[in-house]
Design an enzyme around this catalytic site. Structure first.
Site, mmCIF file in Angstrom:
data_model
loop_
_atom_site.group_PDB
_atom_site.id
_atom_site.type_symbol
_atom_site.label_atom_id
_atom_site.label_comp_id
_atom_site.label_asym_id
_atom_site.label_seq_id
_atom_site.Cartn_x
_atom_site.Cartn_y
_atom_site.Cartn_z
ATOM 1 N N CYS A 1 30.099 38.101 33.414
ATOM 2 C CA CYS A 1 31.305 38.242 33.534
ATOM 3 C C CYS A 1 31.943 37.667 35.087
ATOM 4 O O CYS A 1 32.620 37.563 35.271
ATOM 5 C CB CYS A 1 31.537 39.655 34.295
ATOM 6 S SG CYS A 1 30.560 40.999 32.894
ATOM 7 N N ALA A 2 31.407 36.026 34.717
ATOM 8 C CA ALA A 2 32.155 35.345 35.986
ATOM 9 C C ALA A 2 32.414 34.096 35.172
ATOM 10 O O ALA A 2 31.707 32.672 36.114
ATOM 11 C CB ALA A 2 30.851 35.763 37.121
#
Lengths: 384, 72
Positions: free
Chosen positions: A342-343
């Site tokens: 998620c980055a």
């Protein structure tokens, strides 16, 4: 097959038995709605929620426990500050190591007229504090920083950012998802105006718990709540209460979860953050040393252990992270997280976008033997 | 024994007041707010009326916001 859980950066597991007992005790013997009804069980439920605030206040050196508001996770708390505090025309500074819990709200705000500056970090994920100061404009309102990257474990210089923010009369929001409970945090010494944390990682509580500390410099009238509704207070008014914590705590609290969170935080306080950190760093050092000795394995993040929390990202040459993780799970019983975590911005920074990495994240309950087993498993996978 | 109650805007503040008062050595108890007192917060802090001044001074010094004080 015995299993090794190395996914503590996603959520910590197992939880201390006290956490499970506290939740079971709440649901069996208390169960009432905190802060609503005034009967003994409602008071008892309220007391447990209050004690959770106290335990967290002790951990983060917060002088007034009522400056902590509860929510469901760190994402909700980050959204509260970003969408509630920034207005079109405001400028916000962040780093290139942020998680999407910060990036996505910022990109949405950008479309509404908020100016966003993303300070590039080094390939190890390190941020030069002077770069923050250089980015400040007359309309800068907020600095938002990941305390430690969920991809590389790199610690960002929040204390320096706090000093810069104070010097320029602006505010600092810290995303403590990967540091709360495993790295010392002192909101006063670090000059943190907003500290957003989740309950289910280093604080060892259950999922569905999170919180936000709001410092005394923050003008509450300029921080809109994310949601409005029943608070059990000022019910004669159809307007939201203007005081902490009620302004930001509408709707029934996850009191059972908070009972567990209190037990988790008490566990951390008893064990001591420094001791937890030194255990996790010892395991991290073993992982780093072991993986670095394997031909074809590339490890990311700073080599200086003091600049990391217990997170190690790596790749095996010629293999997709998902393939490595699947084989670790199926053939060796080792659980970890592959991919982009998620980055995407953080992966671009370290040069691993769009492939991602494999991430090992040891926790307080992992042993040296377990991480050695994980390293040996990678060695076998890399050989074939 | 004569009693009074302190009422609050929010239960969170009542709980803080209880903690502060107990640490200060006062004999207090959280009770449902008596119906005749106009307050929305369902929880009030009952105290011995003779402790009134000392207790209120303590609460003020600890930054506990109160809505009002009533004799019961």
């Amino acid at each position: 097959m015995s299993f090794v859980y190395l996914d503590n950066a996603a959520t910590s597991f197992p939880k201390p038995p006290q956490v499970v007992e506290a939740i079971a005790h709440f649901l069996t013997h208390i169960g009432a709605n905190a802060g609503r009804s005034g009967h003994r069980l409602s008071i008892e439920a309220g007391r447990i929620v209050y004690q959770t605030r106290e335990a967290l206040a002790e951990l983060f050196h917060i002088s007034d426990p009522l400056r902590i508001v509860f929510g469901h996770n760190v994402t909700e708390m980050l959204n509260l500050v970003l969408t509630g505090f920034l207005r079109p025309g405001d400028h916000v500074i962040t780093s290139s190591m942020e998680h999407n819990s910060v990036m996505r709200p910022l990109r949405a705000l950008e479309r509404e007229g908020v100016e966003v500056s993303v300070i590039p970090c080094s390939p190890e994920g390190l941020l030069e504090p002077a770069e923050i100061e250089k980015a400040i404009r007359p309309n800068t309102r907020l600095i938002v920083l990941n305390h430690a990257s969920n991809v590389t474990g790199t610690i960002l210089p929040v204390k320096e950012a706090g000093e810069i923010a104070h010097r320029h009369g602006i505010f600092l929001l810290v995303d403590a998802a990967q540091t709360a409970g495993v790295y010392p945090i002192d909101v006063e010494a670090d000059k943190i105006d907003f500290l957003a944390f989740t309950g289910h990682k280093g604080l060892l509580g259950p999922t569905g718990t999170g919180g936000l500390y709001i410092g005394p410099r923050v003008p509450l009238e300029e921080l809109r709540p994310l949601k409005r509704g029943g608070t059990g207070s000022r019910s004669e008014l159809e307007e939201q209460p203007d005081f902490l914590p009620d302004k930001y705590e509408s709707g029934t609290q996850n009191a059972a979860g908070l009972a567990g969170l209190e037990a988790g935080v008490r566990f951390v306080l008893e064990r001591g953050v420094e001791e937890i950190r030194s255990h996790e760093l010892e395991l991290t050092a073993r992982i780093l040393e072991g993986l670095s000795s394997i031909k074809g394995v590339k490890v990311y993040g700073p080599s200086d252990l003091s600049l990391r929390v217990g997170i190690v990202s790596f790749n095996v040459e010629g293999m997709e992270p998902s393939e490595v993780a699947l084989r670790l799970d199926e053939e060796f019983g080792i659980m970890c997280r592959p991919g982009l975590h998620c980055a995407p911005s953080a992966h671009r920074t370290i040069g691993t976008f769009p492939k991602g990495t494999v991430r090992f994240a040891p926790g307080i309950f992992n042993t040296a033997e377990e991480v050695e087993k994980a390293v040996e498993a990678v060695r076998k996978i890399a050989r074939r | 024994m004569e009693y009074g109650v302190v009422v609050f805007y929010s239960t969170s503040w009542a709980l803080k007041a209880e903690k502060v008062a107990k640490e200060g050595g006062f004999e207090v108890k959280l009770i449902p707010t008596p119906r005749q007192i106009s307050s929305d917060c369902g929880t009030a802090l009952r105290f011995r009326w003779e402790d009134r001044e000392a207790l209120l001074a303590l609460l003020e010094s600890k930054g506990v916001r109160i809505e009002g004080v009533h004799k019961i």
